[in-house]
Design an enzyme around this catalytic site. Structure first.
Site, mmCIF file in Angstrom:
data_model
loop_
_atom_site.group_PDB
_atom_site.id
_atom_site.type_symbol
_atom_site.label_atom_id
_atom_site.label_comp_id
_atom_site.label_asym_id
_atom_site.label_seq_id
_atom_site.Cartn_x
_atom_site.Cartn_y
_atom_site.Cartn_z
ATOM 1 N N ASP A 1 -7.788 -4.016 -0.724
ATOM 2 C CA ASP A 1 -8.467 -3.880 -2.116
ATOM 3 C C ASP A 1 -8.427 -5.473 -2.564
ATOM 4 O O ASP A 1 -9.318 -5.896 -3.342
ATOM 5 C CB ASP A 1 -7.562 -3.198 -3.131
ATOM 6 C CG ASP A 1 -7.503 -1.639 -2.617
ATOM 7 O OD1 ASP A 1 -8.651 -1.046 -2.563
ATOM 8 O OD2 ASP A 1 -6.502 -1.113 -2.676
ATOM 9 N N HIS B 1 0.787 -1.150 0.031
ATOM 10 C CA HIS B 1 0.059 0.065 -0.036
ATOM 11 C C HIS B 1 0.954 1.250 0.017
ATOM 12 O O HIS B 1 2.088 1.122 0.698
ATOM 13 C CB HIS B 1 -0.710 -0.156 1.209
ATOM 14 C CG HIS B 1 -1.846 0.985 1.120
ATOM 15 N ND1 HIS B 1 -1.882 2.227 1.424
ATOM 16 C CD2 HIS B 1 -3.271 0.776 0.791
ATOM 17 C CE1 HIS B 1 -3.140 2.942 1.316
ATOM 18 N NE2 HIS B 1 -3.749 2.012 0.809
#
Length: 428
Positions: A364, A307
């Protein structure tokens, strides 16, 4: 520690105050920089080192993997609260009492009917239109049916606007999906909870009664909570900067939806599934693609791992992985795409290359797996993200307006041509 920072330019020293946040974050207040230096500005592409505001909504520490809404840890909220409680917390600053929550839910249901003319706008879109473009347009269209501007200093007006958009937005989300699938447009039921109604409106068939699955309700509730806010990301910053011109709430939200659409932002979970589809079409060899991901000369990117903000681990991923396992276990879905996803996650958590670089599956990755298992089309994933992010956008818009922040107007360093003499058309 000094409470000022000194900047020296061309031999002249200038002092600027330091601002310290409640979590001891330090910022240099440079709002007087151009004035005291005769026009000097800063350059910070992407605003990676620039704070655009002071906010009391969300605290994020990417190095330590911390995410809190209004001081409450994301772990506690995901475990002990539901999405409407979190929405109320983000927007109004405190967790609601039982009476406040019941009224909030009741008032939202009162506002869950969309003007029938919205259907005409939806009908004008071809089935091939991307759901995010449709959702952004429909949200913007709500302005036409609610033309009066919101007086943010009026708690009553602000509350009415909040329950109105929270009531109508899930309807627009469901209609966007059903339009693409050729299903009749429907509404929820006043006997159901907020998340239950979302699922009913999306999946109810015209010839059979929809039955709720509590595991799916719980998983979607958690996903919406985890996506509810994330500090000053691209779409949130867009909502704030559009709202800083005193554009209305619905118009500002529409702009945020468009910003969220991009594959580097909300479209990341869609990109995960598209990557998995590509791996499947190439034979489904996860080890091959893990090797490609580690090869710096290979253009392949492993989507859904690591991330840009969390440098250690994504705290949201730890929470939603449990729900992903529950959903897959309950539904018993046989899907080679999901098998590939599980294989990649398992290998990444054991592979020294990924472990050393802390490239763990992020929110995600797991949200894409859950949405696919639930039967939500890939192109709808970002729409679901927008549904979760809605209360965060509202709270950020409201805070920005209540703080009377000035209109957003970034500066630039000009790198174009110097003054040139105009040539007549015949001499060019």
């Amino acid at each position: 520690m000094s409470n000022t920072a000194t900047l020296e330019i061309n031999g002249e020293k200038h002092e600027f105050p330091l601002i310290v946040g409640t979590e001891n974050e330090i910022g240099i207040d440079i709002k007087t920089l151009r004035g005291v230096t005769g026009g000097v500005t800063t350059i910070d592409p992407g605003y990676k080192n620039t704070g655009a505001c002071q906010s009391g909504i969300t605290f994020l520490d990417g190095e330590k993997g911390i995410l809190r809404y209004r001081g409450y840890s994301i772990e506690d909220l995901a475990d002990k609260a539901d999405f409407l409680e979190v929405a109320y917390l983000l927007i109004f600053g405190e967790l609601p009492t039982k009476i406040q929550l019941d009224k909030f839910h009741s008032d939202i249901k009162e506002q869950s009917v969309v003007d029938d003319d919205i259907k005409k706008i939806l009908d004008a879109f071809p089935k091939a239109a991307h759901p995010m473009g449709v959702l952004s347009s429909l949200t913007s269209a709500l302005t036409a049916f609610n033309p009066s501007s919101v007086n943010v200093d009026s708690e009553e007006e602000m509350y009415k606007s909040v329950v109105k958009i929270l009531g109508k937005f899930p309807v627009l989300v469901a209609w966007t999906m059903r339009k693409k699938q050729g299903l009749p447009l429907n509404y929820g039921s006043n006997s159901l909870g907020y998340v239950e109604n979302v699922l009913k409106m999306m999946f109810e068939k015209p010839n059979e009664e929809y039955t709720q699955n509590p595991i799916l309700v719980n998983a979607l509730d958690k996903l919406l909570i985890l996506h509810a806010d994330h500090e000053q990301n691209c779409s949130t910053s867009t909502v704030r900067i559009v709202g800083s011109s005193h554009a209305g709430l619905f118009a500002s939200l529409s702009a945020g939806i468009s910003a969220l659409w991009g594959p580097l932002h909300g479209g990341a979970n869609q990109a995960v599934l598209e990557m998995l589809e590509g791996i499947k079409e190439d034979g489904g060899d996860t080890k091959k693609y893990m090797a490609k991901a580690k090869d710096k000369q290979d253009p392949f990117r492993l989507m859904g791992f690591g991330h840009r903000v969390y440098k250690n681990f994504d705290p949201r991923a730890n929470i939603i992985k449990v729900s992903a396992d529950e959903v897959l276990g309950d539904l018993g879905v046989e899907d080679p795409i999901l098998d590939i996803a599980k294989g990649l996650a398992k290998e990444a958590l054991q592979d020294e290359y990924f472990v050393k670089r802390k490239l763990y599956p992020n929110v995600d990755f797991y949200s894409g797996i859950i949405y696919r298992a639930m039967g939500i089309p890939t192109e709808m994933f970002t729409v679901m993200f927008a549904l979760g992010r809605l209360p965060g956008w509202i709270s950020q818009w409201r805070e920005m307006r209540l703080n009377k922040e000035p209109i957003g107007r970034p500066r630039q360093i000009y790198t174009g041509e110097n003054l040139r003499e105009f040539k007549d058309l015949s001499k060019r």
